[in-house]
Motif scaffolding. Structure first.
Motif, PDB file in Angstrom:
ATOM      1  N   ARG A  91      64.545  49.669  18.396  1.00  0.00           N
ATOM      2  CA  ARG A  91      65.699  50.517  18.114  1.00  0.00           C
ATOM      3  C   ARG A  91      66.379  51.020  19.380  1.00  0.00           C
ATOM      4  NH1 ARG A  91      63.197  54.290  13.213  1.00  0.00           N
ATOM      5  NH2 ARG A  91      63.127  52.635  11.629  1.00  0.00           N
ATOM      6  N   THR A  92      65.819  50.688  20.539  1.00  0.00           N
ATOM      7  CA  THR A  92      66.421  51.151  21.782  1.00  0.00           C
ATOM      8  C   THR A  92      67.706  50.387  22.059  1.00  0.00           C
ATOM      9  OG1 THR A  92      65.119  49.564  23.065  1.00  0.00           O
ATOM     10  CG2 THR A  92      64.179  51.781  22.732  1.00  0.00           C
ATOM     11  N   ILE A  93      68.605  51.047  22.790  1.00  0.00           N
ATOM     12  CA  ILE A  93      69.896  50.436  23.097  1.00  0.00           C
ATOM     13  C   ILE A  93      69.709  49.219  23.989  1.00  0.00           C
ATOM     14  CG2 ILE A  93      72.093  50.831  24.255  1.00  0.00           C
ATOM     15  CD1 ILE A  93      72.005  53.688  23.354  1.00  0.00           C
ATOM     16  N   GLN A  94      68.765  49.274  24.907  1.00  0.00           N
ATOM     17  CA  GLN A  94      68.540  48.161  25.833  1.00  0.00           C
ATOM     18  C   GLN A  94      68.185  46.891  25.075  1.00  0.00           C
ATOM     19  OE1 GLN A  94      65.738  49.081  28.869  1.00  0.00           O
ATOM     20  NE2 GLN A  94      66.031  47.187  30.000  1.00  0.00           N
ATOM     21  N   VAL A  95      67.232  46.989  24.129  1.00  0.00           N
ATOM     22  CA  VAL A  95      66.838  45.814  23.341  1.00  0.00           C
ATOM     23  C   VAL A  95      68.004  45.338  22.492  1.00  0.00           C
ATOM     24  CG1 VAL A  95      65.281  45.011  21.533  1.00  0.00           C
ATOM     25  CG2 VAL A  95      64.419  46.457  23.357  1.00  0.00           C
ATOM     26  N   LYS A  96      68.743  46.295  21.919  1.00  0.00           N
ATOM     27  CA  LYS A  96      69.885  45.897  21.086  1.00  0.00           C
ATOM     28  C   LYS A  96      70.933  45.161  21.910  1.00  0.00           C
ATOM     29  CE  LYS A  96      69.372  49.631  17.703  1.00  0.00           C
ATOM     30  NZ  LYS A  96      69.969  50.864  17.121  1.00  0.00           N
ATOM     31  N   LEU A  97      71.191  45.659  23.127  1.00  0.00           N
ATOM     32  CA  LEU A  97      72.174  44.986  23.976  1.00  0.00           C
ATOM     33  C   LEU A  97      71.711  43.581  24.343  1.00  0.00           C
ATOM     34  CD1 LEU A  97      73.257  47.877  26.374  1.00  0.00           C
ATOM     35  CD2 LEU A  97      74.628  46.801  24.595  1.00  0.00           C
ATOM     36  N   VAL A  98      70.427  43.429  24.707  1.00  0.00           N
ATOM     37  CA  VAL A  98      69.899  42.116  25.057  1.00  0.00           C
ATOM     38  C   VAL A  98      69.999  41.170  23.866  1.00  0.00           C
ATOM     39  CG1 VAL A  98      67.833  40.839  25.746  1.00  0.00           C
ATOM     40  CG2 VAL A  98      68.400  42.999  26.868  1.00  0.00           C
ATOM     41  N   ILE A  99      69.612  41.668  22.681  1.00  0.00           N
ATOM     42  CA  ILE A  99      69.692  40.830  21.480  1.00  0.00           C
ATOM     43  C   ILE A  99      71.142  40.441  21.193  1.00  0.00           C
ATOM     44  CG2 ILE A  99      69.339  40.826  18.994  1.00  0.00           C
ATOM     45  CD1 ILE A  99      66.864  42.538  19.429  1.00  0.00           C
ATOM     46  N   ILE A 100      72.051  41.390  21.376  1.00  0.00           N
ATOM     47  CA  ILE A 100      73.469  41.076  21.142  1.00  0.00           C
ATOM     48  C   ILE A 100      73.950  40.008  22.121  1.00  0.00           C
ATOM     49  CG2 ILE A 100      75.799  42.030  21.320  1.00  0.00           C
ATOM     50  CD1 ILE A 100      74.689  44.637  20.188  1.00  0.00           C
ATOM     51  N   TYR A 101      73.587  40.153  23.401  1.00  0.00           N
ATOM     52  CA  TYR A 101      73.982  39.145  24.383  1.00  0.00           C
ATOM     53  C   TYR A 101      73.413  37.780  24.013  1.00  0.00           C
ATOM     54  CZ  TYR A 101      75.480  42.972  27.418  1.00  0.00           C
ATOM     55  OH  TYR A 101      76.124  44.062  27.939  1.00  0.00           O
ATOM     56  N   LEU A 102      72.120  37.727  23.651  1.00  0.00           N
ATOM     57  CA  LEU A 102      71.496  36.459  23.287  1.00  0.00           C
ATOM     58  C   LEU A 102      72.163  35.840  22.071  1.00  0.00           C
ATOM     59  CD1 LEU A 102      67.712  37.291  23.839  1.00  0.00           C
ATOM     60  CD2 LEU A 102      69.201  35.929  25.307  1.00  0.00           C
ATOM     61  N   LEU A 103      72.441  36.665  21.068  1.00  0.00           N
ATOM     62  CA  LEU A 103      73.095  36.137  19.866  1.00  0.00           C
ATOM     63  C   LEU A 103      74.498  35.634  20.187  1.00  0.00           C
ATOM     64  CD1 LEU A 103      71.990  38.746  17.164  1.00  0.00           C
ATOM     65  CD2 LEU A 103      71.182  36.391  17.455  1.00  0.00           C
ATOM     66  N   LEU A 104      75.217  36.379  21.030  1.00  0.00           N
ATOM     67  CA  LEU A 104      76.558  35.926  21.407  1.00  0.00           C
ATOM     68  C   LEU A 104      76.502  34.593  22.132  1.00  0.00           C
ATOM     69  CD1 LEU A 104      78.228  39.264  22.595  1.00  0.00           C
ATOM     70  CD2 LEU A 104      78.770  37.951  20.542  1.00  0.00           C
ATOM     71  N   ILE A 105      75.587  34.462  23.111  1.00  0.00           N
ATOM     72  CA  ILE A 105      75.453  33.215  23.852  1.00  0.00           C
ATOM     73  C   ILE A 105      75.011  32.083  22.917  1.00  0.00           C
ATOM     74  CG2 ILE A 105      74.124  32.036  25.655  1.00  0.00           C
ATOM     75  CD1 ILE A 105      76.323  33.865  26.677  1.00  0.00           C
ATOM     76  N   LEU A 106      74.043  32.387  22.014  1.00  0.00           N
ATOM     77  CA  LEU A 106      73.557  31.358  21.094  1.00  0.00           C
ATOM     78  C   LEU A 106      74.675  30.879  20.180  1.00  0.00           C
ATOM     79  CD1 LEU A 106      71.144  29.770  20.023  1.00  0.00           C
ATOM     80  CD2 LEU A 106      70.671  31.670  18.468  1.00  0.00           C
ATOM     81  N   VAL A 107      75.425  31.802  19.602  1.00  0.00           N
ATOM     82  CA  VAL A 107      76.525  31.417  18.719  1.00  0.00           C
ATOM     83  C   VAL A 107      77.582  30.639  19.494  1.00  0.00           C
ATOM     84  CG1 VAL A 107      78.408  32.323  17.303  1.00  0.00           C
ATOM     85  CG2 VAL A 107      76.132  33.304  17.102  1.00  0.00           C
ATOM     86  N   ALA A 108      77.899  31.129  20.704  1.00  0.00           N
ATOM     87  CA  ALA A 108      78.916  30.446  21.502  1.00  0.00           C
ATOM     88  C   ALA A 108      78.451  29.033  21.867  1.00  0.00           C
ATOM     89  CB  ALA A 108      79.206  31.248  22.767  1.00  0.00           C
ATOM     90  N   MET A 109      77.186  28.892  22.297  1.00  0.00           N
ATOM     91  CA  MET A 109      76.671  27.569  22.662  1.00  0.00           C
ATOM     92  C   MET A 109      76.613  26.648  21.445  1.00  0.00           C
ATOM     93  SD  MET A 109      76.151  27.491  25.908  1.00  0.00           S
ATOM     94  CE  MET A 109      75.053  26.126  26.156  1.00  0.00           C
ATOM     95  N   GLN A 110      76.268  27.192  20.282  1.00  0.00           N
ATOM     96  CA  GLN A 110      76.224  26.369  19.076  1.00  0.00           C
ATOM     97  C   GLN A 110      77.614  25.874  18.709  1.00  0.00           C
ATOM     98  OE1 GLN A 110      73.617  25.195  17.293  1.00  0.00           O
ATOM     99  NE2 GLN A 110      72.320  26.042  18.919  1.00  0.00           N
ATOM    100  N   LEU A 111      78.583  26.800  18.775  1.00  0.00           N
ATOM    101  CA  LEU A 111      79.946  26.396  18.444  1.00  0.00           C
ATOM    102  C   LEU A 111      80.455  25.365  19.440  1.00  0.00           C
ATOM    103  CD1 LEU A 111      81.539  29.841  17.490  1.00  0.00           C
ATOM    104  CD2 LEU A 111      80.875  27.983  15.964  1.00  0.00           C
ATOM    105  N   ILE A 112      80.198  25.633  20.738  1.00  0.00           N
ATOM    106  CA  ILE A 112      80.618  24.669  21.761  1.00  0.00           C
ATOM    107  C   ILE A 112      79.881  23.344  21.584  1.00  0.00           C
ATOM    108  CG2 ILE A 112      80.612  24.196  24.235  1.00  0.00           C
ATOM    109  CD1 ILE A 112      81.008  27.196  24.676  1.00  0.00           C
ATOM    110  N   GLY A 113      78.575  23.431  21.287  1.00  0.00           N
ATOM    111  CA  GLY A 113      77.783  22.215  21.118  1.00  0.00           C
ATOM    112  C   GLY A 113      78.250  21.388  19.943  1.00  0.00           C
ATOM    113  N   VAL A 114      78.476  22.052  18.812  1.00  0.00           N
ATOM    114  CA  VAL A 114      78.929  21.307  17.644  1.00  0.00           C
ATOM    115  C   VAL A 114      80.269  20.623  17.933  1.00  0.00           C
ATOM    116  CG1 VAL A 114      79.764  21.559  15.274  1.00  0.00           C
ATOM    117  CG2 VAL A 114      77.663  22.699  15.978  1.00  0.00           C
TER     118      VAL A 114
END
Length: 615
Positions: free
Chosen positions: A8-31
């Motif tokens: 629930r900490t902001i640090q973990v949430k920010l890291v997860i958000i960054y990872l999800l953003l990169i993952l979604v972006a890479m998936q969209l770019i990859g597809v």
């Protein structure tokens, strides 16, 4: 719980958000990228096959001419030549190339293993469409070995006539292997990007959460009352400005709390030093604030746990009326109860109620201000009683004068003896009224300080002797013996002789009136060292005064025996005038008496030297 709080900490949430953003972006770019590469490779592969099919159809057209078919030798030579061209020039790895005649029979093939199929008919739908001069005949198929293949059939046209067809089936395994390798490369790149993003996200989140953690600690410290700490300002960004605003807020909050504490101390000091009592209650009537004066006035040790109605002895209905603003002031006598008689005197309190209003909530409490108005009520009672006494004292002689005057007017004037007696009564009553009015005027001048003292050096012994001489006739009439005693060390005193003579005259006159025949009166003057005063006493052996009347003996118009005092010619103001004169000299007067044993009146005067200085 720790795991939940960690995620629930902001640090973990920010890291997860960054990872999800990169993952979604890479998936969209990859597809998009892989789909584009795949389509491009397939299109290039297909175009290559079409070009080879077109080239082969042009080369094969002369060989498939019907004229050649009629000549068998030429036909066989042509077929062998065509097979050789197909095997050598159009050999594609993993592909099969067939040249078909106008009947759909295989004329030449590129694979050696399928040479036995020459002369057989190809029944593929694409071949039939090509023989019908339909050029767009391509299809991607998956064979029994789960291999992707591309099939193309092109018509062979000679002089605008379809003389055969070219059939190509090529394997696409290399193409799909290339696409899979691109997928693997992109997947590996995504994992590397996610790893780098995670590391950078942790570092970036730390730069954001670290100041927030500092703000959180500072907020906790402020909540605990610690205002000396400051949040470090690490930049001029939003968090830096937030830190600056928080530091400024802390300073202002500290100043505001200091002012609030100062105001509370002032309020507490004011409440504790007020001459009036203050009691505050909440909306339920429970006492929440009180001061020391309220405890003294209500004679209680503490107001804690009390309700306002219980503390003041009010009914709930009366308290509600006061809280709603109807009848905001009332008088209470907390010192009296039903067991006291009507003549008992207790403290009188004036209670003023003020409702406490809060916006959008109406009345949320009540403030009761307690004032000790005992003296005011006594003065008001004395004023009413004084007016009544003056009216009564004047009405009696006026009624007598009127009655005798009417009697004289009705004919009594003709009878000399009777008229002389009536005139004598009228004269006596008039003198009595004159004495009363004179005493009232004298009291008025004393009350308003319009009777200034004219001090002069006076021999005390001579003053007392002269008083005894003035009343010698009355003393002889009642056979009363008067003695004067003055301390040897007491000679002169600075005082207003005329006014002190009036005090002594009143005291001696009262002593003679209430002393039986053959009694004694003693005038005594003594010098007291601490403080430097002179004490003058008038002691008699008269009828005395009851104990219950001693406290009011100096009140104006107060008489122990009203009828007897009035018959003796007293106005009831003598002792009041004596007290005011003594007070004007800076002294005091007291009376001590026992019923049927006598009375002693003593007044003290400061012993002054010339110029008004204390001796």
């Amino acid at each position: 719980m720790k795991g939940k709080s960690f995620f629930r900490t902001i640090q973990v949430k920010l890291v997860i958000i960054y990872l999800l953003l990169i993952l979604v972006a890479m998936q969209l770019i990859g597809v998009y990228f892989i789909s584009t590469v795949k389509n491009s490779l397939i299109e290039s592969f297909t175009n290559n096959l079409k070009e080879q099919a077109d080239m082969l159809s042009k080369l094969a057209a002369p060989s498939l001419s019907p004229k050649l078919e009629a000549d068998s030798d030429s036909s066989e030579n042509t077929t062998e030549t065509l097979s050789l061209v197909v095997r050598n020039l159009f050999s594609i790895s993993g592909a099969e190339v067939q040249v078909l005649d106008s009947n759909g029979k295989i004329v030449a093939t590129s694979q050696q293993m399928h040479q036995s199929d020459i002369g057989k008919k190809n029944n593929e739908l694409a071949v039939s469409r090509a023989l019908q001069n339909i050029r767009d005949n391509e299809e991607e198929i998956i064979d029994e070995d789960n291999m992707h293949k591309k099939m193309i059939a092109q018509p062979v046209v000679l002089n605008e006539r379809v003389v055969g067809a070219v059939y190509i089936v090529a394997s696409m395994n290399d193409l799909y292997d290339t696409v899979n390798r691109v997928n693997q490369i992109f997947f590996s790149g995504t994992l590397i990007a996610l790893g780098l993003t995670g590391v950078l996200g942790v570092l970036l989140a730390h730069t954001i959460t670290s100041p927030i953690q500092g703000l959180t600690k500072q907020a906790e410290a402020v909540a605990e009352g610690k205002f000396d700490l400051q949040v470090p300002v690490l930049g001029d960004d939003e968090i830096g400005r937030l830190s600056m605003a928080f530091n400024d807020m802390t300073i202002r909050l500290k100043d505001a709390l200091s002012v609030n504490e100062e105001e509370n101390e002032k309020l507490a000091s004011i409440l504790s030093n007020m001459s009036d009592g203050v009691v505050a209650a909440d909306e339920h009537g429970k006492i929440i604030v009180w001061n020391r004066r309220a405890l003294e006035l209500l004679d209680v040790r503490s107001c804690e746990g009390y309700e306002l109605s219980q503390l003041l002895g009010l009914s709930e209905q009366k308290l509600q009326e006061l809280q709603q603003g109807r009848g905001q002031t009332l008088l209470l006598e907390p010192g009296l109860d039903e067991e006291h008689d009507g003549d008992a005197e207790g403290d009188v309190l004036r209670v003023t109620f003020t409702p406490i209003h809060r916006r959008d909530k109406g009345i949320t409490g009540t403030i009761a201000v307690l004032q000790d108005v005992t003296e005011q009520e006594k003065l008001e009672h004395s004023r009413r009683q004084f007016v009544a006494n003056v009216s009564h004292e004047l009405r009696t002689p006026l009624t007598t004068i009127k009655s005798y005057a009417e009697a004289l007017n009705d004919g009594a004037l003709e009878e000399r003896e009777l008229s002389e007696r009536f005139v004598g009564v009228i004269s006596n009553e008039t003198e009595r009224m004159i004495r009363l009015v004179t005493d009232l005027l004298h009291l008025s001048r004393l009350d308003s300080n319009q009777a200034p003292l004219r001090r002069r050096q006076t021999n005390v012994h001579d003053m007392l002797d002269e008083v005894a001489d003035r009343f010698s006739f009355q003393l002889r009439q009642k056979s009363i013996k008067a003695t004067v005693r003055v301390d040897s060390g007491l000679q002169d005193a600075w005082l207003d002789r005329d006014q002190i003579d009036q005090v002594l005259d009143n005291l001696i006159s009262n002593a003679i009136k209430y002393t039986l025949d053959g009694g004694k009166i003693e005038l005594t003057a003594k010098k007291q060292q601490s403080p430097a005063t002179i004490a003058i006493s008038v002691k008699d052996t008269g009828i005395g005064i009851p104990k219950k009347d001693l406290s009011r003996i100096f009140d104006r118009f107060y008489r122990v025996d009203k009828a007897r005092s009035r018959n003796m010619g007293g106005t009831g103001l003598g002792l009041s005038i004596a007290r005011e004169i003594v007070k004007a000299h800076g002294g005091s007067i007291a009376l001590d008496s026992e019923l049927n044993e006598g009375t002693t009146v003593t007044f003290t005067l400061p012993l002054l030297q010339e110029g008004g200085e204390i001796a």
